[in-house]
Design an enzyme around this catalytic site. Structure first.
Site, PDB file in Angstrom:
ATOM      1  N   CYS A  53       0.811  -1.222   0.000  1.00  0.00           N
ATOM      2  CA  CYS A  53       0.000   0.000   0.000  1.00  0.00           C
ATOM      3  C   CYS A  53       0.842   1.269   0.000  1.00  0.00           C
ATOM      4  O   CYS A  53       0.317   2.355   0.225  1.00  0.00           O
ATOM      5  CB  CYS A  53      -0.865  -0.004   1.256  1.00  0.00           C
ATOM      6  SG  CYS A  53       0.148   0.157   2.749  1.00  0.00           S
ATOM      7  N   GLY A 353       7.659   8.612  20.435  1.00  0.00           N
ATOM      8  CA  GLY A 353       6.769   8.596  21.602  1.00  0.00           C
ATOM      9  C   GLY A 353       5.748   7.481  21.515  1.00  0.00           C
ATOM     10  O   GLY A 353       5.448   6.807  22.507  1.00  0.00           O
ATOM     11  N   GLN A 798      -8.376 -19.857  -9.213  1.00  0.00           N
ATOM     12  CA  GLN A 798      -7.632 -20.656 -10.187  1.00  0.00           C
ATOM     13  C   GLN A 798      -8.559 -21.666 -10.870  1.00  0.00           C
ATOM     14  O   GLN A 798      -8.107 -22.503 -11.629  1.00  0.00           O
ATOM     15  CB  GLN A 798      -6.509 -21.418  -9.476  1.00  0.00           C
ATOM     16  CG  GLN A 798      -5.437 -20.510  -8.896  1.00  0.00           C
ATOM     17  CD  GLN A 798      -4.414 -21.250  -8.059  1.00  0.00           C
ATOM     18  OE1 GLN A 798      -4.253 -20.968  -6.890  1.00  0.00           O
ATOM     19  NE2 GLN A 798      -3.717 -22.211  -8.630  1.00  0.00           N
ATOM     20  N   PHE A 829      -0.751 -19.895  -6.061  1.00  0.00           N
ATOM     21  CA  PHE A 829       0.073 -20.959  -5.475  1.00  0.00           C
ATOM     22  C   PHE A 829      -0.752 -22.157  -5.018  1.00  0.00           C
ATOM     23  O   PHE A 829      -0.357 -22.879  -4.104  1.00  0.00           O
ATOM     24  CB  PHE A 829       0.941 -20.412  -4.332  1.00  0.00           C
ATOM     25  CG  PHE A 829       1.555 -19.083  -4.642  1.00  0.00           C
ATOM     26  CD1 PHE A 829       2.425 -18.944  -5.716  1.00  0.00           C
ATOM     27  CD2 PHE A 829       1.230 -17.947  -3.907  1.00  0.00           C
ATOM     28  CE1 PHE A 829       2.970 -17.713  -6.047  1.00  0.00           C
ATOM     29  CE2 PHE A 829       1.762 -16.708  -4.222  1.00  0.00           C
ATOM     30  CZ  PHE A 829       2.640 -16.589  -5.301  1.00  0.00           C
ATOM     31  N   GLY A1116      -0.527 -27.201 -11.295  1.00  0.00           N
ATOM     32  CA  GLY A1116       0.309 -28.326 -11.702  1.00  0.00           C
ATOM     33  C   GLY A1116       1.368 -27.987 -12.735  1.00  0.00           C
ATOM     34  O   GLY A1116       1.908 -28.875 -13.389  1.00  0.00           O
ATOM     35  N   GLU A1292       6.691 -25.320 -10.726  1.00  0.00           N
ATOM     36  CA  GLU A1292       6.785 -25.958  -9.411  1.00  0.00           C
ATOM     37  C   GLU A1292       8.089 -26.718  -9.152  1.00  0.00           C
ATOM     38  O   GLU A1292       8.617 -26.656  -8.042  1.00  0.00           O
ATOM     39  CB  GLU A1292       5.597 -26.917  -9.230  1.00  0.00           C
ATOM     40  CG  GLU A1292       4.283 -26.179  -9.164  1.00  0.00           C
ATOM     41  CD  GLU A1292       3.096 -27.121  -9.122  1.00  0.00           C
ATOM     42  OE1 GLU A1292       2.398 -27.169  -8.108  1.00  0.00           O
ATOM     43  OE2 GLU A1292       2.877 -27.810 -10.131  1.00  0.00           O
TER      44      GLU A1292
HETATM   45  C1  LIG Z   1       5.092  -3.184  10.602  1.00  0.00           C
HETATM   46  C2  LIG Z   1       5.659  -2.608  11.856  1.00  0.00           C
HETATM   47  C3  LIG Z   1       6.856  -3.105  12.314  1.00  0.00           C
HETATM   48  C4  LIG Z   1       7.397  -2.600  13.489  1.00  0.00           C
HETATM   49  N1  LIG Z   1       8.588  -3.103  13.920  1.00  0.00           N
HETATM   50  C5  LIG Z   1       9.128  -2.626  15.058  1.00  0.00           C
HETATM   51  C6  LIG Z   1      10.360  -3.123  15.549  1.00  0.00           C
HETATM   52  O1  LIG Z   1      10.982  -3.983  14.947  1.00  0.00           O
HETATM   53  N2  LIG Z   1      10.836  -2.594  16.698  1.00  0.00           N
HETATM   54  C7  LIG Z   1      10.186  -1.614  17.374  1.00  0.00           C
HETATM   55  O2  LIG Z   1      10.673  -1.143  18.385  1.00  0.00           O
HETATM   56  N3  LIG Z   1       9.016  -1.135  16.932  1.00  0.00           N
HETATM   57  C8  LIG Z   1       8.469  -1.621  15.817  1.00  0.00           C
HETATM   58  N4  LIG Z   1       7.265  -1.136  15.372  1.00  0.00           N
HETATM   59  C9  LIG Z   1       6.511  -0.225  16.233  1.00  0.00           C
HETATM   60  C10 LIG Z   1       6.581   1.205  15.761  1.00  0.00           C
HETATM   61  O3  LIG Z   1       7.806   1.740  16.097  1.00  0.00           O
HETATM   62  C11 LIG Z   1       5.442   1.911  16.452  1.00  0.00           C
HETATM   63  O4  LIG Z   1       4.228   1.429  15.900  1.00  0.00           O
HETATM   64  C12 LIG Z   1       5.485   3.404  16.245  1.00  0.00           C
HETATM   65  O5  LIG Z   1       6.665   3.953  16.699  1.00  0.00           O
HETATM   66  C13 LIG Z   1       4.334   4.044  16.989  1.00  0.00           C
HETATM   67  O6  LIG Z   1       4.325   5.415  16.660  1.00  0.00           O
HETATM   68  P1  LIG Z   1       3.020   6.139  16.106  1.00  0.00           P
HETATM   69  O7  LIG Z   1       3.312   7.544  15.994  1.00  0.00           O
HETATM   70  O8  LIG Z   1       2.536   5.493  14.886  1.00  0.00           O
HETATM   71  O9  LIG Z   1       2.045   5.821  17.295  1.00  0.00           O
HETATM   72  P2  LIG Z   1       0.485   5.765  17.271  1.00  0.00           P
HETATM   73  O10 LIG Z   1       0.026   4.531  16.652  1.00  0.00           O
HETATM   74  O11 LIG Z   1      -0.070   7.016  16.766  1.00  0.00           O
HETATM   75  O12 LIG Z   1       0.248   5.667  18.835  1.00  0.00           O
HETATM   76  C14 LIG Z   1       0.644   4.529  19.547  1.00  0.00           C
HETATM   77  C15 LIG Z   1       0.071   4.571  20.958  1.00  0.00           C
HETATM   78  O13 LIG Z   1       0.777   5.501  21.718  1.00  0.00           O
HETATM   79  C16 LIG Z   1      -0.055   6.561  22.151  1.00  0.00           C
HETATM   80  N5  LIG Z   1       0.714   7.776  22.028  1.00  0.00           N
HETATM   81  C17 LIG Z   1       1.374   8.181  20.916  1.00  0.00           C
HETATM   82  N6  LIG Z   1       2.084   9.287  21.214  1.00  0.00           N
HETATM   83  C18 LIG Z   1       1.858   9.558  22.497  1.00  0.00           C
HETATM   84  C19 LIG Z   1       2.325  10.566  23.396  1.00  0.00           C
HETATM   85  N7  LIG Z   1       3.164  11.509  22.989  1.00  0.00           N
HETATM   86  N8  LIG Z   1       1.905  10.524  24.657  1.00  0.00           N
HETATM   87  C20 LIG Z   1       1.039   9.584  25.074  1.00  0.00           C
HETATM   88  N9  LIG Z   1       0.575   8.610  24.294  1.00  0.00           N
HETATM   89  C21 LIG Z   1       0.983   8.595  23.012  1.00  0.00           C
HETATM   90  C22 LIG Z   1      -1.290   6.467  21.292  1.00  0.00           C
HETATM   91  O14 LIG Z   1      -2.417   6.898  21.980  1.00  0.00           O
HETATM   92  C23 LIG Z   1      -1.372   4.994  21.007  1.00  0.00           C
HETATM   93  O15 LIG Z   1      -1.980   4.322  22.056  1.00  0.00           O
HETATM   94  C24 LIG Z   1       6.714  -1.603  14.205  1.00  0.00           C
HETATM   95  C25 LIG Z   1       5.491  -1.117  13.735  1.00  0.00           C
HETATM   96  C26 LIG Z   1       4.965  -1.603  12.573  1.00  0.00           C
HETATM   97  C27 LIG Z   1       3.644  -1.086  12.092  1.00  0.00           C
HETATM   98  S1  FES Z   2      -1.142  -3.295   3.239  1.00  0.00           S
HETATM   99 FE1  FES Z   2      -0.094  -1.674   4.122  1.00  0.00          FE
HETATM  100  S2  FES Z   2       1.808  -2.563   4.570  1.00  0.00           S
HETATM  101 FE2  FES Z   2       0.641  -4.268   3.922  1.00  0.00          FE
END
Ligand SMILES: Cc1cc2nc3c(=O)[nH]c(=O)nc-3n(C[C@H](O)[C@H](O)[C@H](O)COP(=O)(O)OP(=O)(O)OC[C@H]3O[C@@H](n4cnc5c(N)ncnc54)[C@H](O)[C@@H]3O)c2cc1C
Ligand code: FES
Ligand code: FES
Length: 1364
Positions: A53, A353, A798, A829, A1116, A1292
């Site tokens: 996406c 955060g 398929q 697949f 196949g 395959e």
């Molecule tokens: C596919 C994928 C892979 C990931 N892999 C890793 C990984 O390998 N290692 C790792 O460490 N992380 C990983 N993450 C996590 C990622 O780092 C966090 O999802 C991201 O940092 C959250 O930030 P955001 O701004 O999107 O938070 P949001 O989704 O907007 O918020 C997350 C939560 O925190 C709260 N919040 C946000 N900011 C604040 C604030 N300032 N004060 C109080 N509450 C707050 C929100 O209310 C919510 O509950 C992964 C995420 C995804 C989607």
């Molecule tokens: S559909 Fe958004 S990352 Fe997979």
């Protein structure tokens, strides 16, 4: 409460959008796909885990007059959060109308798009990397047509994007072709130049020019400048619509303290990426966007450290940390570690955060928290009443904060203390080395050291050890270990004692997978960190120079780091992304354009997002959406279904269950040749994942979330416990019958063969688990009620023919009332056979009842739970052999877990045994039981049965080799069939002696000087390296394929354009491309010299069950060739009709063009449409395919990580119909096989509900886990009269060859165990052990010794005390 703007304004691909009244939970992806004409961004997972996406976001700062640009996952980004942004999708880069972008053209030209479902996301990730690189002012201007991107960045560009078809190599080539430092000679097969072309290749690549796409339209800049002064911030605080964007902390608290908010229904967000981690269980009606609070975006740097506002994104933090010189080592290492969090398109919007709050509140296995904890960070928080600064540790141990606690900032101290030696290192062990996988364990260590006065070693003056992600509430400091170590000199015995304490500290909570492995990782990493400080552990550097790569072949650096304290001491991450490849193929000349490496039909439109998949068809008027409610019990009475009292439940429009099957219809959801399955369970559910009903709502998202509100009332009264395993089935004698013709036959006399043996193995065992299809497009259908009780169903299947009949039976209407149309499938697949029918039938039923269109696009989790997968099985074997390695007899007891219904399963034993018989076992017999269990029915997955059969054979060969202490490749070669034994084992299908190419194929690999050289190098490497070992293995395959009848129809329109219909479906395998070539060849025969190139005149169109009947099953590996044959015959009919006319015209006026001929033919009423139902020759229904692969791997004994260094595949593809397509099939299949053997752990709970149900837990190969070098060569076994233009199948057979990687891992583990046994005196056999499939990191590490570090230290300590 902030200004209100009752509308959103943004641009998509340069077009202005103004939206009001939008539901605040709408994602950008949902909006683009449902409210704009663009379909490029696809939904692959909805979790940020696949990259399908990805879009490009641009944000304008009117004060600085700067545009900030980055990629983002549109499935996680909320629409309301991108007010005043400009969004570019792949259509915005280029399209059919305006011309394609060079990214599209190169993806097509490098054959990098198969099913094409991943391609738009790949294009956007690459585009973002190009834009970012080109903005770097410190880099020299690139040569004309290139970007400033480097080859290594090109590979990282697609780090988070999954592709299930290609195996990534061609995608990498397309990406690398833009890099300024690329050597064009290194790029693989493409349609821009031919191998050996002397011309300047640069000029042949579609031209790239930086800045060629306008990503931020001027009108939007003007509008931003003029709206609300000069602010870019969206003042979207429409209380009615539920999106709030406070612009100060005070505003936020005013909102939170008002009565308008209920904690359960409001969500505070920054990037909203957490919705990829924790699936929302209900809808929220209010969101508070924290991004407009300036305080949260501030970055303050001074000489004591860096403070980040909590809303700063991870990507920005990485950039800032990399720039910072103060405390450079620490900051750089933190940045490097953060670079492995998720993927670029997630990091670009994910906030620091958000990550930290997820760790504090929801036990998220954060990397960031762990590394910041070791670095001694602090956080500043605001509660309703106060603002406080806490150490990160204090913050984490507090009870989860409520939603009114705001994280304001994070402070990282700089740690540059003059006059002290400071060490800082971070580690993570994860299924994927460079990211997009949560770690099994992460850790970070900081130490201050000084020289020990008494010895040459070092004393630890201060140490901070943080560990996380191992199954703990939150990251923790290992205080006891720290206390123990402080003040001590690092010695083997000190480390041993410290590790004892560490093992007591790093203990995974109950229910965590691989708990001991995780603890052992903690020991490994701390050992890696401290080992260089211990004098006695420092040994002279050992190098192996045989391949000239001395640095790589050092002892892992563990013993060589005195002068390099802060360097990455043990490179455990294998994050070097250097890849190379070769494709050696011949292009056929005899049947042009067949045999040419023509690029895939429609590849550009797949890249530009204009190719239409089922879910891309615009929603018809009044369309409704469905989602399944499924059982979570293996065997239970279903007393009723209720729904939670929730916002999501309010979205339910209707629910249909078994009771709603129309009178005259049947409760049937799928059918295969051996039996059928119900559409919905009625009063009794017989397996977890069984459909109980379809829920209907106004949007797909509402339907999905509403279905999750279902509370099913189960009752187990008077029911036996369910049968879940083959052991249960055997105990309860629960079997399906295998029709006698499908029951594998013995060869020779097993008892006699055993009697001839010098040695025997009596009860060997092999266990194999499952594998999920992971097609990028999940199951989907759209059903439209038509006049007079008819139904038109678009379905990603398929098997259109069977889909049509099941729908008709279910609705109780004649078959001709149902029209099933399939244009292309986003990966199949085998998974879009029986299960696709169920989805189509459910939609058709709902549409029939409601008299409205109904569509369903299954969410990834439901798809993973409800769609069967590969068959798990248990195998016992007895094998006899001579001392010199000749096999004399094999008997196997095969127990296959088939699940609840027959589906494809009765065919499976034949497939398994067919591939197992690739060796001459002497005599062979087997006993097969097809176990009926209370699991979802297992279905065919690419190379069904053959994969398992090949692997079982290899496991037995390896076992024999280890008993005889002989090289397994020697045993393999010794027991390859002679042509005579082949005729015995493959009665009727063995072909001619001249076509039996396997011995030559195998010899070409194992007798090559390269192989011999590598065997030698590996021996040396293993001698010289304590913590890394290598292994190499070669394996053959004999793969039997079956031809099936297929229809084809060729029609020539009056303008000379040609329309072709075939029974086969384009599922990414290149069927259309080959068919197109064949049509051009077939019609081109009107000109004997082959001068007429009609390729561009031909269009292959969608499969339609009313237009072309008896379409059959696409599976196949043979559907392409049989479709081609049907087309060739149809063309033959047309040629026969047209030839007399052409000759007549020729006599009149010399040469005749195609256009003239057709115009005249149409005037003379020649029938210009011909169809054929091709039925294979009775004497040639099956044939054998041959190939071999050689793989070399390196394993890391500290973590269990495997790096596939190289794979060479030599495959007999006959005279390939299209070498580019066939190479793509070979590579893609091989990498899918690697997934089965190395990466894809498929787990279920005690009820059989699949637990690995998303991208978080299920890990198909990504670009960083494929072989570093992948070479494919075609072995051309020459002309064959009965095969379609002498071609062979490719879809395959190469998949099974990935077992060579597993065998090579086994060799490497053997080398490790030999050392382990010799140093520890362990009684475990170094060479005989069962290596599970998949050989994941925990599996490998366990076999190498979870305690290998301790044992090593003990041996050092023991040696020391002997010396003393
Ligand atoms: C596919 C994928 C892979 C990931 N892999 C890793 C990984 O390998 N290692 C790792 O460490 N992380 C990983 N993450 C996590 C990622 O780092 C966090 O999802 C991201 O940092 C959250 O930030 P955001 O701004 O999107 O938070 P949001 O989704 O907007 O918020 C997350 C939560 O925190 C709260 N919040 C946000 N900011 C604040 C604030 N300032 N004060 C109080 N509450 C707050 C929100 O209310 C919510 O509950 C992964 C995420 C995804 C989607
Ligand atoms: S559909 Fe958004 S990352 Fe997979
Ligand atoms: S081409 Fe990549 S998923 Fe099919």
């Amino acid at each position: 409460m902030g200004r209100r703007v009752e509308r959103l304004v943004f641009a998509i691909n340069g077009e202005r959008y103004e939206v009001s009244g939008v539901d605040p939970s709408t994602t950008l992806l949902e909006f683009i796909r449902t409210r704009t004409p663009y379909r490029g961004p696809k939904l692959g997972c909805g979790e940020g885990g696949c990259g399908a996406c990805v879009v490009f976001l641009s944000k304008y700062d009117p004060i600085a007059d700067l545009v900030e640009e980055f990629s983002a996952s549109s499935c996680l980004t909320l629409l309301c959060s991108i007010n005043f942004y400009s969004i570019t999708t792949t259509e915005g880069l280029g399209n059919v109308k305006d011309g394609f972008h060079s990214i599209h053209q190169r993806m097509a030209g490098f054959h990098a798009s198969q099913c094409g479902f991943c391609t738009p996301g790949m294009c956007m990730s690459l585009f973002s990397a190009l834009v970012n690189a080109d903005k770097k002012t410190d880099r020299p201007e690139p040569p004309d047509g290139f970007s400033k991107l480097t080859v290594s960045e090109a590979a990282r560009a697609i780090q988070g994007n999954l592709c299930r078809c290609t195996g990534y190599r061609p995608i990498l080539d397309a990406c690398k072709s833009f890099a300024t430092d690329v050597d064009l000679e290194d790029l693989g097969l493409n349609s821009f130049w031919k191998k050996g072309d002397k011309d300047l290749k640069t000029t042949k690549l579609p031209r790239y020019s930086s800045g060629g796409v306008c990503t931020f339209p001027e009108f939007l800049k003007t509008e931003i400048r003029s709206s609300s002064g000069v602010s870019n911030e969206a003042k979207l605080t429409s209380i009615e619509k539920g999106w709030y964007r406070p612009d100060s902390v005070e505003e936020l608290y005013k909102l939170l303290n008002s009565n308008a908010f209920d904690e359960r229904k409001v969500k505070l967000v920054v990037g909203n990426t957490s919705s990829g981690v924790y699936k929302d269980t209900d809808l929220y009606d209010k969101y508070i966007d924290l991004q407009a609070i300036p305080e949260l975006s501030v970055i303050k740097k001074d000489n004591i450290g860096i403070e980040f506002g909590a809303a700063v994104t991870i990507s920005t933090a990485i950039e800032v940390l990399r720039e910072e010189n103060n405390g450079a080592v620490i900051f750089k290492k933190i940045a490097d570690h953060m670079n492995k969090v998720a993927s670029p398109f997630v990091r670009n919007t994910a906030s620091l955060g958000g990550n930290i709050m997820m760790a504090q509140r929801s036990e998220f296995a954060s990397d960031i928290v762990t590394i910041l904890l070791a670095a001694g960070s602090t956080v500043c928080i605001q509660t309703s009443s106060e603002r406080v600064t806490l150490t990160l540790e204090e913050f984490l141990v507090r009870p989860p904060f409520d939603y009114k606690t705001l994280l304001l900032s994070i402070f990282i101290p700089s740690w540059s203390i003059a006059g002290t030696d400071l060490l800082f290192e971070t580690y993570r062990a994860a299924p994927r080395p460079i990211g997009n996988a949560v770690a099994y364990l992460n850790c970070a260590f900081l130490a201050q050291i000084s020289q020990c006065k008494e010895s040459d070693g070092f004393v630890l003056d201060k140490i901070q050890l943080a560990f996380g992600a191992y199954g703990t509430q939150h990251a923790t400091r290992a205080r006891k270990v720290e206390e123990f170590l402080v003040g001590r000199a690092v010695t083997a015995s000190v480390l041993l004692e410290a590790f004892g304490l560490l093992r007591e500290t790093v203990v995974a909570s109950k229910g965590t997978s691989h708990p001991e492995y995780r603890t052992s990782l903690a020991v490994s990493f701390l050992f890696s960190f401290l080992c260089p400080l211990a004098k006695e552990l420092t040994e002279p550097r050992k190098t192996v120079l045989s391949n000239g790569d001395s640095a790589k072949y050092s002892d892992g650096g563990v013993n060589n780091c005195e002068n390099n304290m802060t360097s990455n001491i043990v490179n455990l991450d294998h994050d070097d992304l250097h890849f190379s490849s070769q494709q050696e193929v011949e292009f056929g000349k005899g049947y042009l354009p067949v045999g040419e490496p023509t690029k895939k039909a429609g590849a550009e439109i797949q890249a530009s997002g204009e190719a239409v998949y089922v879910d891309d068809i615009p929603a018809p008027k009044d369309c409704l959406y469905g989602a399944f409610i499924y059982s979570t019990r293996a065997l239970a009475h279903v007393r009723g279904i209720k729904f939670n009292n929730s916002l999501a439940s309010e979205k339910i429009v209707s629910v249909f269950t078994a009771k709603d099957i129309p009178s005259g219809g049947e409760n049937i959801g799928s059918i295969f040749m051996f039996g059928s399955e119900r559409l919905f369970a009625d009063l009794l559910t017989e397996y977890a994942g069984e459909p109980l009903g379809i829920l209907i709502a106004e949007t797909q998202r509402f339907a999905n979330i509403a279905a999750k509100q279902a509370i099913v009332d189960y009752d187990m009264e008077n029911l036996e416990p369910p049968i879940l395993t083959v052991e249960d089935a055997i105990r309860r004698e629960s079997y399906f019958q295998i029709p006698p013709p499908l029951n594998p036959k013995p060869v020779g006399d097993f008892s006699k063969g055993m009697a001839e043996a010098d040695r025997t193995i009596q009860s060997g065992e092999v266990n194999l688990g499952s594998q999920y299809y992971f097609y990028m497009e999940t199951q989907t259908a759209l059903a439209l009620p038509d006049e007079d009780n008819c139904m038109v169903v678009y379905c990603s299947t398929q098997y259109t023919e069977l889909t049509q009949s099941v729908i008709a039976k279910c609705l109780g209407i004649p078959f001709h009332n149902v029209r099933v149309i399939t244009r292309r499938v986003g990966g199949g697949f085998g998974g879009k056979t029986s299960k696709a029918i169920t989805v189509a039938a459910a939609c058709a039923l709902a549409a029939y009842k409601l008299r409205r269109p109904v569509r369903m696009y299954m969410d990834r989790k439901t798809d993973m739970i409800m769609v069967g997968a590969r068959h798990p099985m248990k195998v016992k074997y007895s094998v006899g052999f001579k001392s010199e390695g000749k096999l004399t007899a094999l008997h196997i007891d095969l127990r296959i877990n088939a699940g609840i219904s027959e589906d494809f399963s009765p065919l499976l034993p034949k497939c398994i045994i067919s591939s197992l018989k690739g060796y001459n076992w002497g005599a062979f017999s087997c006993d097969v039981k097809l176990c009926k269990t209370n699991l979802i029915s297992k279905s065919a997955m690419r190379a069904p049965g053959h994969l398992q059969g090949s692997y079982i054979a290899e496991a037995i060969i390896e076992h024999v080799a280890s008993i005889l202490s002989l090289d397994a490749n020697y045993i393999r070669r010794k027991n390859l069939h002679t042509f005579e034994s082949l005729t015995l084992y493959y009665q009727g299908n063995f072909g001619e002696a001249s076509s039996y190419s396997l011995p030559s194929v195998f010899d070409e690999l194992v007798l090559s000087p390269t192989y011999q050289q590598h065997v030698e190098m590996i021996k040396n490497f293993n001698c010289a390296n304590k913590w890394k070992k290598r292994g190499i293995s070669c394996m053959p395959t004999v793969y039997e394929v079956t031809l099936r009848p297929t229809p084809g129809k060729v029609s020539v329109l009056n303008d000379g354009s040609v329309v072709v219909e075939v029974g086969g479906i384009e599922i990414g395998q290149g069927l259309w491309t080959k068919v197109k070539q064949m049509a051009a060849f077939g019609l081109g025969k009107l000109w004997e010299d082959g001068s007429m190139n009609l390729l561009e005149k031909v269009r292959v169109v969608q499969a339609d069950t009313i237009s072309l009947i008896q379409g059959g099953l696409t599976a196949g590996s043979t559907t392409s060739e049989s479709s081609c044959e049907a087309v060739r015959l149809s063309c033959g009919i047309l040629v026969e009709r047209l030839m007399p006319l052409k000759e007549r015209l020729q006599e009149l006026g010399g040469s005749v063009s195609w256009g003239t001929l057709i115009a005249q033919a149409s005037m003379e009423s020649v029938n210009l449409s011909a169809s054929t139902y091709w039925v294979p020759d009775r004497t040639f229904k099956s044939y054998l395919n041959y190939g071999a692969a050689l793989s070399e791997v390196e394993i890391d004994l500290l973590t269990g990580a495997t790096t596939i260094l190289r794979s060479d595949i030599l495959y007999d593809c006959g005279k390939s119909l299209n070498p580019a397509v066939d190479v793509g099939q070979v590579e893609g299949a091989f990498v899918q096989g690697i997934g089965f053997f190395v990466n894809e752990e498929h787990l279920s709970n005690s009820d059989g509900v699949v637990l690995t149900d998303g991208t978080w837990t299920y890990k198909p190969p990504t670009v960083d886990t494929i072989p570093k070098q992948l070479n494919v060569e075609f072995f051309n076994s020459g002309h064959h009269q009965k095969r379609v233009l002498s071609s062979k199948a490719s879809g395959e057979p190469p998949l099974v060859l990935a077992a060579s990687v597993h065998c090579a891992i086994r060799q490497a583990i053997r080398a490790a165990r030999k050392v382990h046994v010799s140093t520890t005196g362990s009684e475990n056999s170094p060479s005989i052990f069962e290596l599970a499939v998949p050989a994941t990191m925990p599996v490998v590490k366990e076999l190498c010794g979870l305690d290998n570090v301790d044992k090593y230290l003990e041996s050092i300590s023991a040696r020391r005390s002997v010396k003393a």
